[in-house]
Design a protein around this motif. Structure first.
Motif, PDB file in Angstrom:
ATOM      1  N   LYS A 214      35.097  53.818   0.739  1.00 19.99           N
ATOM      2  CA  LYS A 214      36.433  53.472  -0.203  1.00 19.99           C
ATOM      3  C   LYS A 214      37.085  52.274   0.389  1.00 19.99           C
ATOM      4  O   LYS A 214      37.561  52.493   1.543  1.00 19.99           O
ATOM      5  CB  LYS A 214      37.116  54.921  -0.317  1.00 19.99           C
ATOM      6  CG  LYS A 214      38.140  54.859  -1.493  1.00 19.99           C
ATOM      7  CD  LYS A 214      38.657  56.226  -1.367  1.00 19.99           C
ATOM      8  CE  LYS A 214      37.895  56.932  -2.498  1.00 19.99           C
ATOM      9  NZ  LYS A 214      38.391  58.329  -2.497  1.00 19.99           N
TER      10      LYS A 214
ATOM     11  N   LEU B 126      40.814  49.779  -0.017  1.00 20.08           N
ATOM     12  CA  LEU B 126      41.908  49.802  -0.774  1.00 20.08           C
ATOM     13  C   LEU B 126      42.081  48.164  -0.685  1.00 20.08           C
ATOM     14  O   LEU B 126      42.478  47.452   0.511  1.00 20.08           O
ATOM     15  CB  LEU B 126      42.835  50.566  -0.010  1.00 20.08           C
ATOM     16  CG  LEU B 126      44.409  50.339  -0.358  1.00 20.08           C
ATOM     17  CD1 LEU B 126      44.572  50.520  -1.986  1.00 20.08           C
ATOM     18  CD2 LEU B 126      45.292  51.415   0.299  1.00 20.08           C
TER      19      LEU B 126
ATOM     20  N   LEU C 225      40.186  51.254  -4.616  1.00 20.11           N
ATOM     21  CA  LEU C 225      41.526  51.100  -5.164  1.00 20.11           C
ATOM     22  C   LEU C 225      42.458  50.058  -5.113  1.00 20.11           C
ATOM     23  O   LEU C 225      41.943  49.354  -4.091  1.00 20.11           O
ATOM     24  CB  LEU C 225      42.257  52.242  -4.373  1.00 20.11           C
ATOM     25  CG  LEU C 225      41.231  53.927  -4.590  1.00 20.11           C
ATOM     26  CD1 LEU C 225      41.969  54.666  -3.582  1.00 20.11           C
ATOM     27  CD2 LEU C 225      41.419  54.195  -5.879  1.00 20.11           C
TER      28      LEU C 225
ATOM     29  N   ILE D  30      48.970  55.608  -1.587  1.00 24.41           N
ATOM     30  CA  ILE D  30      47.376  55.803  -1.834  1.00 24.41           C
ATOM     31  C   ILE D  30      46.917  56.420  -0.340  1.00 24.41           C
ATOM     32  O   ILE D  30      46.124  57.232  -0.392  1.00 24.41           O
ATOM     33  CB  ILE D  30      46.697  54.609  -2.124  1.00 24.41           C
ATOM     34  CG1 ILE D  30      47.204  54.318  -3.731  1.00 24.41           C
ATOM     35  CG2 ILE D  30      45.302  54.648  -1.976  1.00 24.41           C
ATOM     36  CD1 ILE D  30      46.688  52.902  -4.216  1.00 24.41           C
TER      37      ILE D  30
ATOM     38  N   GLU E  10      44.269  59.683  -0.127  1.00 28.01           N
ATOM     39  CA  GLU E  10      42.974  59.349  -0.188  1.00 28.01           C
ATOM     40  C   GLU E  10      42.551  59.246   1.174  1.00 28.01           C
ATOM     41  O   GLU E  10      43.192  58.674   2.095  1.00 28.01           O
ATOM     42  CB  GLU E  10      42.811  57.911  -0.931  1.00 28.01           C
ATOM     43  CG  GLU E  10      43.354  58.110  -2.428  1.00 28.01           C
ATOM     44  CD  GLU E  10      42.211  58.713  -3.403  1.00 28.01           C
ATOM     45  OE1 GLU E  10      40.823  58.928  -3.106  1.00 28.01           O
ATOM     46  OE2 GLU E  10      42.568  59.409  -4.436  1.00 28.01           O
TER      47      GLU E  10
END
Length: 189
Positions: free
Chosen positions: A24, A26, A50, A61, A65
């Motif tokens: 993931k 960002l 994201l 965030i 997350e």
């Protein structure tokens, strides 16, 4: 797959089947056109992405997350990317931190890199193949270093020795050992 770097040299960009691709990311940038570019370019990867338009949104965030890598502009009117990385280093040390900037003022960036707040830097305008390779290689480095980290001892050898000595003294009544540390500290009954 292969893409070209700024000089036209071929760069291997990891394929979607690689286990380090399922991470993931960002992206933090105050420029909506940059966020749109990242959305478009990373939509066909196995990365889950994201996007935040500033540091405050990024922190929200991060609180909610599990993020593997943050790619952030360092010069934003809503807050410094360098300050974001410094705070992340303190709160979330295992997250890879990659700085991006079109600024030529590198003093803050060099200080951030030297202090360990930033793992890597990619200049704007960036070659997206180079950015993808940087993200992949930094995630890989972080994963490899996590494997090599020794497990922190939650109890010292002396504490363990003391525990077992006290246990034996309580249940057996004596301690027979040639270890001077035990006989000096606890004596023999």
């Amino acid at each position: 797959s292969w893409e070209s770097c700024k000089l036209g040299c071929p760069i291997h960009v990891p394929t979607r089947s690689n286990k380090y691709m399922n991470r993931k990311l960002l992206f933090v940038d105050d420029e909506t056109r940059m966020l749109s570019l990242f959305k478009r370019e990373f939509s066909n990867t196995d990365y889950s992405c994201l996007f935040a338009s500033g540091t405050l949104e990024a922190f929200k965030i991060l609180e909610n997350e599990v993020i593997d890598c943050v790619i952030s502009d360092i010069n934003m009117p809503t807050g410094s990317g360098i300050a974001l990385f410094r705070e992340m280093r303190r709160k979330y040390p295992s997250i890879v931190r990659i700085a991006i900037s079109g600024s030529t003022n590198t003093t803050d960036l060099i200080n951030a890199i030297n202090s360990g707040s930033v793992h890597s830097y990619v200049s704007k305008p960036h070659n997206l193949a180079q950015l993808k390779l940087t993200i992949y290689s930094e995630i890989l480095k972080m994963a490899e270093s996590a494997k090599k980290k020794p497990i922190e001892k939650s109890i010292t050898t002396n504490e363990l020795l003391k525990f077992f000595t006290e246990y034996i003294l309580r249940h057996e009544g004596t301690v027979s050992t040639s270890d001077s540390c035990i006989s000096t500290q606890y004596g023999e009954k």
